[in-house]
Design an enzyme around this catalytic site. Structure first.
Site, mmCIF file in Angstrom:
data_model
loop_
_atom_site.group_PDB
_atom_site.id
_atom_site.type_symbol
_atom_site.label_atom_id
_atom_site.label_comp_id
_atom_site.label_asym_id
_atom_site.label_seq_id
_atom_site.Cartn_x
_atom_site.Cartn_y
_atom_site.Cartn_z
ATOM 1 N N PHE A 133 0.837 -1.103 -0.101
ATOM 2 C CA PHE A 133 -0.064 0.032 0.130
ATOM 3 C C PHE A 133 0.932 1.161 0.022
ATOM 4 O O PHE A 133 1.584 1.488 1.017
ATOM 5 C CB PHE A 133 -1.024 -0.059 1.131
ATOM 6 C CG PHE A 133 -1.891 1.145 1.481
ATOM 7 C CD1 PHE A 133 -3.152 1.123 0.616
ATOM 8 C CD2 PHE A 133 -1.569 2.210 2.452
ATOM 9 C CE1 PHE A 133 -3.903 2.298 1.096
ATOM 10 C CE2 PHE A 133 -2.369 3.312 2.588
ATOM 11 C CZ PHE A 133 -3.432 3.262 1.854
ATOM 12 N N SER A 142 1.895 12.277 7.874
ATOM 13 C CA SER A 142 0.494 12.550 8.503
ATOM 14 C C SER A 142 -0.344 13.479 7.849
ATOM 15 O O SER A 142 -1.592 13.660 8.082
ATOM 16 C CB SER A 142 0.697 13.010 10.001
ATOM 17 O OG SER A 142 1.312 12.368 10.997
ATOM 18 N N ALA A 250 -7.743 -0.985 8.447
ATOM 19 C CA ALA A 250 -6.391 -1.394 8.977
ATOM 20 C C ALA A 250 -6.355 -1.099 10.661
ATOM 21 O O ALA A 250 -5.801 -1.829 11.362
ATOM 22 C CB ALA A 250 -5.300 -0.831 8.058
ATOM 23 N N LEU A 346 10.704 -8.371 34.574
ATOM 24 C CA LEU A 346 11.722 -9.306 34.283
ATOM 25 C C LEU A 346 13.153 -8.661 34.612
ATOM 26 O O LEU A 346 14.109 -9.641 34.446
ATOM 27 C CB LEU A 346 11.765 -9.848 32.829
ATOM 28 C CG LEU A 346 10.617 -11.154 32.456
ATOM 29 C CD1 LEU A 346 9.354 -10.774 32.911
ATOM 30 C CD2 LEU A 346 11.107 -11.477 31.113
ATOM 31 N N GLY A 348 16.646 -7.490 34.313
ATOM 32 C CA GLY A 348 17.797 -7.565 33.268
ATOM 33 C C GLY A 348 17.383 -8.634 32.349
ATOM 34 O O GLY A 348 17.781 -8.556 30.954
ATOM 35 N N GLU A 371 0.259 4.207 10.417
ATOM 36 C CA GLU A 371 -1.320 4.252 10.291
ATOM 37 C C GLU A 371 -1.928 5.146 11.278
ATOM 38 O O GLU A 371 -3.175 4.995 11.955
ATOM 39 C CB GLU A 371 -1.949 2.851 10.250
ATOM 40 C CG GLU A 371 -1.296 1.750 9.267
ATOM 41 C CD GLU A 371 -2.004 0.643 9.242
ATOM 42 O OE1 GLU A 371 -3.201 0.391 9.205
ATOM 43 O OE2 GLU A 371 -1.360 -0.275 8.706
#
Length: 392
Positions: A133, A142, A250, A346, A348, A371
């Site tokens: 597309f 934009s 989309a 988590l 490191g 988008e």
């Protein structure tokens, strides 16, 4: 496969029909069995395992919500769940399917003539023919109305000149839906052109050295005196309505897909918090960790309820672009926040590609922008709320 403990706890998926759950489970099984084992190497190598494209087509997720022409004809919730399960593995996988279906197949379906539909859509549904597309340009993101790509009428067709950038699937696409300006001055408008691989003056160089969406083909579209026959012009639309309506399709899928990335990050952090021992007990037993899990979980649940509401509006023919803007903005924003928080849980280990969180976080930085940037959606919603435009 076990359901998500979070979604099961709050009965989020109890509203889905048996057919919708079958779609969810089929896409989940395929994406985790076939794509997940390869995604880490694909991300490292900055490539997309396009040998899997025929399997993706056979799964029925390419143009999944279109009817006829070999498409699956899914309802909106089924389509959304499919996008969610693809992005649970990687945003690049969902981007591939989303661009193919919503940005390439949908405009042909909505604005093409019957000959174009018969020629392109069945092959695109199976993945035999890949699309891309072409709207964004190096100096026009934009503000698509400022595009510089031009189409000049000649005998038997049009000659296109210009360039498009940040184009998913471009390096492997057999057809590009390119939007270009025709006419001069106030009389100019925008038309859609189906530019096929092999047309002289049409090239799609690959963009390299990305730090996000690395398991996805991204390229440019370069048009240098490219002749496109009249038969390859979309007859059913003129102006910005054409590309913007494609983006609405989309963005709907993105609002669902981002929830998959968020779920993966949450589930990884939740599981890790019960296994990682510090100060003699699992870190999930500490108040701060539980607060993080609760905050992440609450936003994911809310995001699902919003996406489900949009699915009902879409099937009823009542969905508006501004509603999709809100969902895209909120769900991608929450997914990025969840990824960052999960990374912190988590410690490191959160930056290691043994775990999926940092990959999702990096991918979502792109999804946050493409988008429609987060900021542009904010201004669009603000305009709808106040009746006042802040764009200029």
């Amino acid at each position: 496969m076990k359901p998500s403990p979070l979604l099961d706890l709050f009965a989020v998926e109890s509203v889905y029909t048996q057919d919708q759950r079958m779609v969810r489970d089929a896409v989940r099984a395929w994406s985790r069995e076939r794509f997940l084992p390869r995604v880490r190497e694909a991300y490292r190598d900055e490539t997309f395992p396009d040998d899997l494209v025929p399997e993706i087509g056979a799964l029925g997720v390419l143009g999944a919500n279109l009817h006829g022409y070999g498409c699956a004809g899914m309802d909106s919730a089924s389509y959304g769940l499919a996008m969610r399960e693809l992005e649970w593995v990687d945003s690049g996988l969902r981007s591939f399917a989303s661009v193919q279906g919503a940005l390439c197949m949908w405009p042909i379906y909505a604005y093409g003539d019957e000959a174009q539909k018969q020629r392109f859509l069945p092959r695109m549904a199976t993945g035999e023919l890949i699309g891309c597309f072409g709207l964004t340009e190096p100096d026009s993101g934009s503000d698509p109305g400022s595009m510089r790509t031009r189409a000049k009428k000649v005998d038997g067709g049009w000659v296109l000149d210009g360039a498009k950038m940040w184009i998913t699937n471009a390096p492997i696409a057999g057809v590009a839906v390119v939007w270009a300006k025709v006419g001069d001055g106030d009389a100019s408008t925008i038309r859609g052109f189906l530019v096929e691989r092999g047309f002289e003056g049409f090239t799609t160089p690959k963009m390299r050295h990305k730090m996000s969406l690395r398991a996805s083909w991204t390229g440019e579209i370069v048009l240098e005196g490219c002749f496109v026959p009249d038969a390859n012009v979309l007859p059913g639309v003129e102006g910005l309505k054409g590309p913007l309506s494609c983006l609405t399709q989309a963005r709907y899928g993105i609002a669902w897909g981002a929830l998959g990335a968020a779920q993966c990050c949450f589930e990884t952090a939740q599981r890790y918090s019960t296994e990682r021992l510090q100060f003699g007990k699992p870190i999930g037993a500490f108040q701060l960790t539980q607060q993080k899990l609760v905050d992440m979980g609450a936003r994911i649940v809310n995001g699902h309820l919003l996406a489900w509401h949009l699915a009902q509006l879409k099937d009823a023919g009542k969905l508006t672009p501004i509603q999709v803007s809100l969902a895209k903005r909120e769900n991608v924003g929450l997914a990025l926040d969840v990824a960052r928080t999960a990374r912190g849980v988590l410690g490191g280990n959160g930056i290691m590609d043994e775990f999926p969180i940092m990959r999702h976080a990096a991918n979502l930085e792109s999804v946050y922008t493409y988008e429609g940037t987060h900021e542009v959606h904010t201004l669009a919603i603000g305009r709808a709320l106040t009746g006042l435009s802040a764009f200029a």
